[in-house]
Design an enzyme around this catalytic site. Structure first.
Site, PDB file in Angstrom:
ATOM      1  N   LYS A   1      29.963 -23.105  71.092  1.00 24.73           N
ATOM      2  CA  LYS A   1      29.161 -22.206  72.173  1.00 24.73           C
ATOM      3  C   LYS A   1      27.833 -22.357  72.573  1.00 24.73           C
ATOM      4  O   LYS A   1      27.315 -22.037  73.395  1.00 24.73           O
ATOM      5  CB  LYS A   1      29.973 -20.834  72.400  1.00 24.73           C
ATOM      6  CG  LYS A   1      31.481 -20.687  72.346  1.00 24.73           C
ATOM      7  CD  LYS A   1      31.767 -19.338  72.179  1.00 24.73           C
ATOM      8  CE  LYS A   1      33.430 -19.309  72.203  1.00 24.73           C
ATOM      9  NZ  LYS A   1      33.876 -17.931  72.472  1.00 24.73           N
TER      10      LYS A   1
ATOM     11  N   ASP B   1      33.893 -14.533  78.378  1.00 27.29           N
ATOM     12  CA  ASP B   1      34.790 -13.405  77.286  1.00 27.29           C
ATOM     13  C   ASP B   1      34.470 -12.102  77.548  1.00 27.29           C
ATOM     14  O   ASP B   1      35.493 -11.254  77.551  1.00 27.29           O
ATOM     15  CB  ASP B   1      34.163 -13.951  75.838  1.00 27.29           C
ATOM     16  CG  ASP B   1      34.699 -15.101  75.373  1.00 27.29           C
ATOM     17  OD1 ASP B   1      35.784 -15.695  75.842  1.00 27.29           O
ATOM     18  OD2 ASP B   1      33.851 -15.725  74.408  1.00 27.29           O
TER      19      ASP B   1
END
Ligand code: NAP
Length: 279
Positions: A66, A103
């Site tokens: 990420k 998220d």
């Protein structure tokens, strides 16, 4: 032309994202695909740096890529910038690589759906953990206007690093302070891997926690973690972690395929059945 998206990271074999996006592609009759592409850490810089060569319209990014993916982007949304990590990428009309982190939106979307009004008057939350998932939760809570987010982690320094990242409304505290902190909070979020199948249990005393405090766990295997079971038994409102997984996928699907999908009981049952089949 068929639009292709994928989950990328290492490993990706266990990912439920193809199931979720595949369900929505079929539901909306979209001729697209969502694949699994293993991108080992030593290949990550080249993969995201040359994303235009992949033939994908965009992708999800999972651990451990990420941060590398965020660094390869030409532009980041507010969440990805604040977290220093991207989980959703796409190419814009000019061919620039854009990165987002959904998220935190998934965390909020789950609570909005399962506990509507959960954030009314919520001013204080305790977040257990200081890893990647904690960053998303802290960002989400602060973006919803929660005034104080207390970060409690086994390794105190990591909590202190997040306090520096997120600023004065986030406060790092030691694990030994937890019981006292629970006495004045309106929300407890477990973002550690404790309580997950195969991991050690999360052993905390909930005695001081007000009965009105919301308890949510990002762990979703098992779905009803011992933390959630104990909280539910004493009357606290609870939300499980599966909803976050499904809700974080919504903005990505919309971006790549042009339709905003819904998180339904049918989708939840599909993912639950798949979790039951997991080794
Ligand atoms: P991570 O970056 O590796 O962070 C793990 C966290 O757990 C750290 O804070 C770590 O503390 C803590 N921890 C691990 N073992 C511990 C132990 N024995 N005692 C105390 N603390 C311990 O992982 P992550 O990406 O944040 O993911 C964390 C959990 O959230 C996982 O279970 C993951 O499956 C779940 N998750 C769920 C969703 C969802 O959509 N529901 C999304 C993301 C993640 P230290 O810093 O001290 O090591």
């Amino acid at each position: 032309m068929k639009r292709r998206a994928a989950i990328t990271g290492f490993p990706v074999a266990h990912s439920r994202s193809p199931l979720i996006h595949g369900h929505w592609l079929a539901e909306h009759g979209i001729e697209g695909s969502y694949e699994k592409i293993a991108v080992p850490p030593d290949a990550a810089q080249a993969f995201y740096g040359d994303f235009r060569e992949s033939g994908l319209v965009g992708c999800n990014v999972t651990v451990p890529n990420k941060e590398v993916a965020a660094a390869a982007c030409d532009e980041l949304d507010d969440a990805a910038r604040a977290m220093g990590a991207a989980n959703t990428l796409w190419l814009d009309d000019a061919g620039r690589l854009i990165g987002a982190n959904t998220d935190g939106l998934g965390f909020l979307g789950n609570l909005d759906q399962t506990l509507p009004g959960w954030d009314n008057g919520l001013s204080h939350a305790v977040v257990l953990g200081a890893g990647g998932a904690a960053r998303a939760v802290i960002w989400a809570l602060l973006s919803r206007g929660v005034k104080t987010v207390v970060i409690v982690n086994r390794t105190y320094q990591k909590a202190a690093d997040l306090q520096v990242r997120f600023g004065a409304d986030s406060i790092a505290r030691h694990w030994e302070d937890l019981e006292e902190l629970l006495g004045k909070t309106g929300m407890l979020v477990n973002t550690t891997s404790l309580g997950m199948s195969g991991q050690p249990p999360l052993e905390i005393d909930l005695r001081n926690l007000p009965e009105s405090a919301i308890v949510t766990d990002l762990v979703y295997v098992p779905l009803e973690t011992p933390l959630l079971a104990r909280a539910r038994a004493r009357g606290n409102p609870v939300a499980d972690g599966l909803g976050m997984l499904m809700h974080q996928a919504v903005p990505a699907f919309e971006r790549w395929f042009g339709v905003r999908p819904r998180v339904t009981e049918e989708l939840r049952a599909l993912v639950l059945a798949d979790l039951g089949r997991a080794p």
